[in-house]
Design a protein around this motif. Structure first.
Motif, PDB file in Angstrom:
ATOM      1  N   MET A   1     -18.879   7.588  -1.099  1.00 38.02           N
ATOM      2  CA  MET A   1     -17.690   6.835  -0.766  1.00 38.02           C
ATOM      3  C   MET A   1     -17.713   6.530   0.742  1.00 38.02           C
ATOM      4  SD  MET A   1     -14.804   5.862  -2.445  1.00 38.02           S
ATOM      5  CE  MET A   1     -14.996   6.861  -3.884  1.00 38.02           C
ATOM      6  N   ILE A   2     -17.398   5.307   1.083  1.00 38.71           N
ATOM      7  CA  ILE A   2     -17.162   4.924   2.474  1.00 38.71           C
ATOM      8  C   ILE A   2     -15.656   4.788   2.628  1.00 38.71           C
ATOM      9  CG2 ILE A   2     -17.429   3.120   4.222  1.00 38.71           C
ATOM     10  CD1 ILE A   2     -20.134   2.433   2.956  1.00 38.71           C
ATOM     11  N   TYR A   3     -15.130   5.353   3.692  1.00 43.81           N
ATOM     12  CA  TYR A   3     -13.697   5.284   3.965  1.00 43.81           C
ATOM     13  C   TYR A   3     -13.469   4.399   5.175  1.00 43.81           C
ATOM     14  CZ  TYR A   3     -13.595   9.277   0.858  1.00 43.81           C
ATOM     15  OH  TYR A   3     -13.748  10.097  -0.221  1.00 43.81           O
ATOM     16  N   LEU A   4     -12.624   3.383   5.021  1.00 40.85           N
ATOM     17  CA  LEU A   4     -12.197   2.547   6.137  1.00 40.85           C
ATOM     18  C   LEU A   4     -10.818   3.031   6.540  1.00 40.85           C
ATOM     19  CD1 LEU A   4     -13.128  -0.981   4.719  1.00 40.85           C
ATOM     20  CD2 LEU A   4     -14.531   0.511   6.169  1.00 40.85           C
ATOM     21  N   ILE A   5     -10.683   3.464   7.774  1.00 39.07           N
ATOM     22  CA  ILE A   5      -9.413   3.994   8.255  1.00 39.07           C
ATOM     23  C   ILE A   5      -8.874   3.075   9.336  1.00 39.07           C
ATOM     24  CG2 ILE A   5      -8.227   5.951   9.320  1.00 39.07           C
ATOM     25  CD1 ILE A   5     -11.625   6.605   7.915  1.00 39.07           C
ATOM     26  N   PHE A 148      -4.221  -7.979   2.236  1.00 43.67           N
ATOM     27  CA  PHE A 148      -3.192  -6.932   2.176  1.00 43.67           C
ATOM     28  C   PHE A 148      -2.919  -6.451   3.586  1.00 43.67           C
ATOM     29  CE2 PHE A 148      -6.635  -4.011   2.618  1.00 43.67           C
ATOM     30  CZ  PHE A 148      -6.166  -2.715   2.738  1.00 43.67           C
ATOM     31  N   ARG A 149      -1.903  -5.616   3.742  1.00 41.72           N
ATOM     32  CA  ARG A 149      -1.467  -5.163   5.058  1.00 41.72           C
ATOM     33  C   ARG A 149      -1.686  -3.644   5.176  1.00 41.72           C
ATOM     34  NH1 ARG A 149       0.976  -9.393   7.128  1.00 41.72           N
ATOM     35  NH2 ARG A 149       2.171  -8.355   8.740  1.00 41.72           N
ATOM     36  N   PRO A 150      -2.915  -3.223   5.526  1.00 44.63           N
ATOM     37  CA  PRO A 150      -3.184  -1.787   5.593  1.00 44.63           C
ATOM     38  C   PRO A 150      -2.304  -1.085   6.627  1.00 44.63           C
ATOM     39  CG  PRO A 150      -4.998  -3.040   6.548  1.00 44.63           C
ATOM     40  CD  PRO A 150      -4.059  -4.023   5.944  1.00 44.63           C
ATOM     41  N   ASN A 151      -1.674  -0.026   6.199  1.00 43.99           N
ATOM     42  CA  ASN A 151      -0.800   0.755   7.078  1.00 43.99           C
ATOM     43  C   ASN A 151      -1.631   1.500   8.116  1.00 43.99           C
ATOM     44  OD1 ASN A 151       1.522   1.887   8.073  1.00 43.99           O
ATOM     45  ND2 ASN A 151       2.100   2.920   6.184  1.00 43.99           N
ATOM     46  N   TYR A 152      -0.979   1.987   9.137  1.00 47.19           N
ATOM     47  CA  TYR A 152      -1.646   2.807  10.133  1.00 47.19           C
ATOM     48  C   TYR A 152      -2.238   4.048   9.465  1.00 47.19           C
ATOM     49  CZ  TYR A 152       0.796  -0.077  13.510  1.00 47.19           C
ATOM     50  OH  TYR A 152       1.265  -1.147  14.232  1.00 47.19           O
ATOM     51  N   ALA A 168     -13.192   0.503  -4.209  1.00 48.96           N
ATOM     52  CA  ALA A 168     -12.633   1.502  -5.122  1.00 48.96           C
ATOM     53  C   ALA A 168     -11.111   1.445  -5.087  1.00 48.96           C
ATOM     54  CB  ALA A 168     -13.124   2.896  -4.748  1.00 48.96           C
ATOM     55  N   ALA A 169     -10.530   1.357  -3.875  1.00 51.13           N
ATOM     56  CA  ALA A 169      -9.074   1.305  -3.749  1.00 51.13           C
ATOM     57  C   ALA A 169      -8.687   0.839  -2.350  1.00 51.13           C
ATOM     58  CB  ALA A 169      -8.463   2.672  -4.014  1.00 51.13           C
ATOM     59  N   ARG A 170      -7.699  -0.020  -2.314  1.00 53.76           N
ATOM     60  CA  ARG A 170      -7.111  -0.415  -1.036  1.00 53.76           C
ATOM     61  C   ARG A 170      -6.325   0.769  -0.484  1.00 53.76           C
ATOM     62  NH1 ARG A 170      -4.200  -6.257  -1.965  1.00 53.76           N
ATOM     63  NH2 ARG A 170      -6.067  -7.467  -2.504  1.00 53.76           N
ATOM     64  N   GLY A 171      -6.196   0.795   0.829  1.00 54.74           N
ATOM     65  CA  GLY A 171      -5.366   1.813   1.453  1.00 54.74           C
ATOM     66  C   GLY A 171      -3.892   1.493   1.263  1.00 54.74           C
ATOM     67  N   GLU A 172      -3.069   2.434   1.679  1.00 59.65           N
ATOM     68  CA  GLU A 172      -1.616   2.244   1.618  1.00 59.65           C
ATOM     69  C   GLU A 172      -1.245   0.987   2.387  1.00 59.65           C
ATOM     70  OE1 GLU A 172       2.026   4.280   3.960  1.00 59.65           O
ATOM     71  OE2 GLU A 172       0.781   5.674   2.821  1.00 59.65           O
TER      72      GLU A 172
END
Length: 179
Positions: A1-5, A148-152, A168-172
């Motif tokens: 999994m790659i995580y974009l923060i 979409f509008r990724p939250n902080y 896999a899934a968009r962030g909050e």
């Protein structure tokens, strides 16, 4: 999994400071996301060179003991030289499509997508609102700049397989105005 923060809340908005660090709330968000990330088996972390991303990433680097690599190709969207006021230019760009973006911006997007797609699984990347949208839009096969509008400090997850990277899934999502 790659995580974009997405980075934590910045101490200043564009137009008032070219490279703000994190606000007090942003530092709290960075600490919270570092806690979440510490349970995900991450082996590699990288950050945009911008202060707010580095500060967000350092919270996890300190907690995990991993080195934070600075990667210019995951930085904030570049501003063309002829733009005198970044905020309205960026608002207009974000309401449009990539095909209408200046060549400089399209080259940035291409390098960003290639960089993220070349990362191994178990990588966390601390980056920006538009960068996350560029990647998600590409993976969803849409030309819209803002999908979409990724939250902080939200976590967008990408699956890595032999056939490539998939969403896999968009962030909050952030429900308030970004700019």
């Amino acid at each position: 999994m790659i995580y974009l923060i997405r980075h934590g809340e910045a101490a200043a908005r564009w137009g008032s400071h070219p490279d703000p660090g994190l606000s007090v709330l942003g530092r709290e968000q960075a600490t919270a996301v570092a806690e979440t990330l510490s349970h995900l088996g991450i082996e590699r972390i990288m950050s945009s060179p911008m202060a707010r991303c580095q500060e967000t990433g350092r919270a996890f680097a300190s907690r995990s003991g991993l080195d934070l690599a600075i990667e210019p190709r995951v930085t904030e969207i570049p501003t063309p030289q002829d733009v005198t006021d970044r905020v309205p230019w960026l608002q207009s760009l974000m309401a449009g499509s990539w095909k209408d973006a200046p060549e400089l911006v399209q080259a940035w997007r291409k390098a960003l997508i290639e960089t993220v797609a070349s990362q191994p699984a178990s990588t966390a990347i601390f980056t920006h609102f538009v960068a996350i949208n560029a990647i998600v839009g590409y993976l969803e096969n849409t030309d819209k700049v803002t999908v979409f509008r990724p939250n902080y400090c939200s976590l967008t997850r990408l699956d890595v397989s032999d056939t490539g990277v998939t969403l896999a899934a968009r962030g909050e999502s952030l429900e308030t105005k970004v700019l």
